[in-house]
Structures are given as structure tokens and as C-alpha cells.
Design a protein around this motif. Structure first.
Motif, short mmCIF file in Angstrom:
data_model
loop_
_atom_site.label_atom_id
_atom_site.label_comp_id
_atom_site.label_asym_id
_atom_site.label_seq_id
_atom_site.Cartn_x
_atom_site.Cartn_y
_atom_site.Cartn_z
N MET A 166 -9.67 18.57 120.14
CA MET A 166 -9.10 19.87 120.71
C MET A 166 -8.74 20.47 119.33
SD MET A 166 -7.78 21.80 123.03
CE MET A 166 -8.19 20.81 124.50
N PHE A 167 -8.14 19.88 118.54
CA PHE A 167 -7.61 20.67 117.08
C PHE A 167 -9.23 21.41 116.65
CE2 PHE A 167 -7.31 21.01 112.82
CZ PHE A 167 -5.96 21.31 112.43
N LEU A 168 -10.12 20.60 116.73
CA LEU A 168 -11.37 21.46 116.05
C LEU A 168 -11.59 22.57 117.04
CD1 LEU A 168 -13.55 18.34 114.92
CD2 LEU A 168 -12.00 19.94 113.57
N LEU A 169 -11.68 22.59 118.36
CA LEU A 169 -11.84 23.72 119.34
C LEU A 169 -10.81 24.68 119.20
CD1 LEU A 169 -13.33 24.70 121.67
CD2 LEU A 169 -11.65 23.38 123.19
N LEU A 170 -9.58 24.29 118.85
CA LEU A 170 -8.59 25.42 118.79
C LEU A 170 -8.83 26.19 117.40
CD1 LEU A 170 -5.35 23.85 120.00
CD2 LEU A 170 -6.65 25.54 121.02
N THR A 171 -9.24 25.53 116.46
CA THR A 171 -9.65 26.07 114.92
C THR A 171 -10.69 27.17 115.14
OG1 THR A 171 -8.97 24.03 113.82
CG2 THR A 171 -10.46 25.41 112.62
N LEU A 172 -11.71 26.72 116.01
CA LEU A 172 -12.71 27.79 115.98
C LEU A 172 -12.32 28.93 116.78
CD1 LEU A 172 -15.78 25.47 116.94
CD2 LEU A 172 -15.34 26.73 114.98
N VAL A 173 -11.75 28.53 118.00
CA VAL A 173 -11.06 29.78 119.05
C VAL A 173 -10.27 30.70 117.92
CG1 VAL A 173 -9.67 30.34 120.69
CG2 VAL A 173 -11.40 28.42 120.84
N ALA A 174 -9.34 30.09 117.24
CA ALA A 174 -8.35 30.81 116.20
C ALA A 174 -9.07 31.69 115.27
CB ALA A 174 -7.52 29.85 115.59
N ALA A 175 -10.20 31.20 114.85
CA ALA A 175 -10.96 31.99 113.88
C ALA A 175 -11.74 33.03 114.47
CB ALA A 175 -12.14 30.91 113.23
N VAL A 176 -12.25 32.89 115.70
CA VAL A 176 -12.97 33.88 116.50
C VAL A 176 -12.07 35.12 116.62
CG1 VAL A 176 -14.30 34.42 118.39
CG2 VAL A 176 -14.73 32.57 117.28
N VAL A 177 -10.78 34.55 117.29
CA VAL A 177 -9.81 35.59 117.63
C VAL A 177 -9.44 36.46 116.42
CG1 VAL A 177 -7.64 35.92 118.46
CG2 VAL A 177 -9.17 34.36 119.75
N LEU A 178 -9.32 35.79 115.49
CA LEU A 178 -8.68 36.19 113.92
C LEU A 178 -9.65 37.57 113.62
CD1 LEU A 178 -6.88 33.56 112.24
CD2 LEU A 178 -5.61 35.58 113.31
N ALA A 179 -11.16 37.03 113.63
CA ALA A 179 -12.16 37.93 113.19
C ALA A 179 -12.27 39.15 114.07
CB ALA A 179 -13.66 36.94 113.20
N SER A 180 -12.15 38.84 115.50
CA SER A 180 -12.34 39.81 116.40
C SER A 180 -10.95 41.01 116.09
CB SER A 180 -12.18 39.34 117.77
OG SER A 180 -13.20 38.35 118.10
N LEU A 181 -10.09 40.55 115.53
CA LEU A 181 -9.15 41.58 115.31
C LEU A 181 -9.50 42.46 114.32
CD1 LEU A 181 -5.74 39.47 114.99
CD2 LEU A 181 -6.33 40.85 116.95
N THR A 182 -10.38 42.26 113.52
CA THR A 182 -10.91 43.22 112.55
C THR A 182 -11.72 44.45 113.17
OG1 THR A 182 -12.89 42.08 112.01
CG2 THR A 182 -11.26 41.42 110.56
N LEU A 183 -12.26 43.95 114.27
CA LEU A 183 -12.77 45.08 115.34
C LEU A 183 -11.88 45.81 116.21
CD1 LEU A 183 -15.85 42.82 116.40
CD2 LEU A 183 -15.65 44.55 114.36
#
Length: 331
Positions: free
Chosen positions: A44-61
Motif C-alpha cells: 500500500m505504501f508503494l502504491l500510494l507513492t506511485l499515486v502521489a508521484a503521478v498526481v504531483l506530476a499532473s499538477l505541472t499540466l
């Protein structure tokens, strides 16, 4: 049933930050138990890490498009006109924060009780100098405050005081005012504050038992999530906010939201929360006034949206891993 789950999930994600901004050591007497690295790095920690990374990266758009909205533009113009008050807000906000702390017999944080007359006198002298509207008195007050911070650090250790590293950044801003280094002040403030928030977040992963005790004894709503998962999510929220401050993705709109959520923690945790996090609130308000006008964030090194997306995605994972491993090593 599916709609109910979606509602609970949404509320959970929105309300999780109310607990995220809490220093767990302030509200529990549970003996800290260091979690094993295997349990921390759960699926779950690893999944949340990936989700957070995608969400943060999406903020640049997303954020550049939000900046084009008419309402947002008007708000930006209005707030830009208030930038001239930012340094005054930091200077006098620091003085007020110290006043609140001294009234309750603490310095820098609720757990640092003042038992020395000399320290008490120096703290009030610092407040006095900060209240004088002159840059020389501000520098004198900041210098004394730096000495007090060093004193507390000697007694509690460098590792422990990393939680409050943003005070070093605040002192730095006050010291460089009206000098040729003045423009470097606020970037340093954001860097120090962001790193402090991210550092504190790791504590909830390494010592989850303390956070779980707070959830149970303070009746913190978990919105349908398991308490252990809720604690992990709360830490992610706090870590993400700190990361956003450092890389310069968090803009004024998000700053408003985060500030409102952080202030709401006072409703749940009372005066201890005010004593400990008043300065964080001041910094976030300054961020709302300033935006990133003075700050050349790391993300600007990359010109295309694709490059920015990849940079934030990979950099977030790298920073999170680095913080977690360093904290775990010295905890």
C-alpha cells in the motif's frame, strides 16, 4: 454501496490533512516503537507513492491552465499588490509566535519548556527587537533568536531539531533583510519550511504507534479507512505539501486550500497546535501573498511540460526514498 464508498474516499482524502499537520510527539505519551523497514515499505505504501508521484506530476499540466481562469487572474493581481507586506508579516508574525510560546512557558515547540531565567529574558528581548520597526533591530533580534535555537539544539540534538529547521530559514530571512542577499531570503524560507514539513511526515511512518494512539485517544475521524492506513495517508499528505513548497509547484490557489486545512487543525488539537504551528501558518500566508514571484523553482529548469512531468515524478520518488532512509538510519 459504490457511491457511498466514493463519498467516503473523497471525504477522507480531503480531511486527512487535518491530522497530517500534527506533530505526534506533542499529543501522546506512548513509548515510540520503531517500525521495521519491511512493514513501512508495504504494498500500500508503494502504491500510494506511485499515486502521489503521478498526481504531483499532473499538477505541472493542470496549474498553468488554472492560472488562465478569470477569477484566478483577478485574485493573483489583488494578492500581488500585497507583496510589500510579506516581510512585515514574517517579522511581526515571528514576534507574536514567540509571545504565544513564552506565555505558555515554551520556546520553538510545546515540548521545549523554558526553565531558565536567562533564556526567558533573552526570548523577550528578541521579541522587543523584532517589534522595533528598523532593520538593524530586526537583525539583532534574529541573531539572538539564532543563539537560542543553537542553545536548544545543543540540549536536544541536531536530529531532533530537524523538525524545526524552518526556524533557521526564518532567521535567515530576517538577517538578510536590506542587504544584497535580500532576494535569496524567501527562497530559503520556502526551502527550509518545505524540508521541515517533509521531514516531520516521515516520523508517522517510522513511529506509527504514536500516531495511532492519537487517532484513538483524540477520536480523530478516519472516514472509513483503517487507522493504520489513515496514518500512512496523513503522512503522505504532509510530505507532499512540503515537497510542493520546495519544487515550486504549489501555487496560490492550492496555498489557500492548504492554509485553511492547516488552520482547521486547531479545532481538533487546541492551544498546543497553535503554539507549535503558528509560524507555519504565517509562512503559508506569506506564500499566498507572494506566490512564486521571487522564487526560481527547480521545476523551471525544464521547459517542456513532458520534461516537467517526468522531473516531478522521478524527483518525488527519489526525495521520498532519501528522506525515509536517512530518518530511519538515525531514528
Amino acid at each position: 454501496m459504490k457511491k457511498i464508498f466514493q463519498i467516503l474516499l473523497t471525504l477522507g482524502l480531503i480531511m486527512t490533512p487535518i491530522f497530517a499537520q500534527v506533530h505526534v510527539k506533542w499529543f501522546t505519551n506512548v513509548e515510540p516503537h520503531k517500525e521495521s523497514i519491511e512493514n513501512i515499505l508495504s504494498p500500500m505504501f508503494l502504491l500510494l507513492t506511485l499515486v502521489a508521484a503521478v498526481v504531483l506530476a499532473s499538477l505541472t499540466l493542470i496549474i498553468p491552465k488554472m492560472a488562465k481562469w478569470g477569477t484566478v487572474k483577478k485574485m493573483e493581481d489583488r494578492l500581488s499588490s500585497l507583496r510589500k507586506y510579506s516581510r512585515y508579516l514574517l517579522k511581526y508574525g515571528t514576534a507574536v509566535s514567540l509571545m504565544i510560546q513564552m506565555v505558555y512557558g515554551t520556546l520553538f515547540a510545546p515540548e521545549f519548556h523554558v526553565n531558565s531565567t536567562i533564556i526567558t529574558v533573552l526570548a523577550w528581548v528578541t521579541i522587543g527587537f523584532l517589534l522595533i520597526p528598523h532593520h538593524i533591530s530586526t537583525k539583532i533580534g534574529a541573531s539572538i533568536l539564532l543563539g537560542l535555537f543553537i542553545y536548544v539544539t545543543i540540549h536536544h540534538g541536531v536530529f531532533y531539531m530537524l523538525d524545526y529547521g524552518f526556524y533557521v530559514a526564518i532567521i535567515g530571512v530576517l538577517l538578510v533583510g536590506n542587504t544584497r542577499l535580500e532576494q535569496a531570503g524567501f527562497p530559503f524560507l520556502y526551502l527550509g519550511t518545505g524540508l521541515s514539513l517533509s521531514w516531520v511526515a516521515v516520523e508517522k511512518w517510522v513511529y506509527p504507534s504514536m500516531a495511532l494512539d492519537i487517532v484513538a485517544n483524540h477520536h480523530v475521524p478516519t472516514f472509513g479507512f483503517e487507522p493504520s492506513l489513515f496514518v500512512v495517508m496523513a503522512a503522505f499528505i504532509e510530505f507532499v505539501v512540503g515537497y510542493l513548497l520546495v519544487v515550486g509547484v504549489l501555487n496560490r490557489v492550492l496555498g489557500f486550500v492548504v492554509t485553511a486545512i492547516f488552520i482547521s487543525t486547531t479545532m481538533l488539537f487546541g492551544m498546543t497546535e497553535v503554539i507549535g504551528h503558528f509560524m507555519i501558518h504565517i509562512v503559508l500566508i506569506i506564500f499566498i501573498l507572494e506566490g512564486v514571484s521571487f522564487y526560481n523553482p527547480p521545476i523551471k529548469m525544464h521547459k517542456t511540460k513532458t520534461d516537467q512531468f517526468i522531473f516531478v515524478f522521478l524527483n518525488f520518488i527519489f526525495v521520498l526514498a532519501t528522506f525515509l532512509l536517512i530518518y530511519y538510519r538515525f531514528a
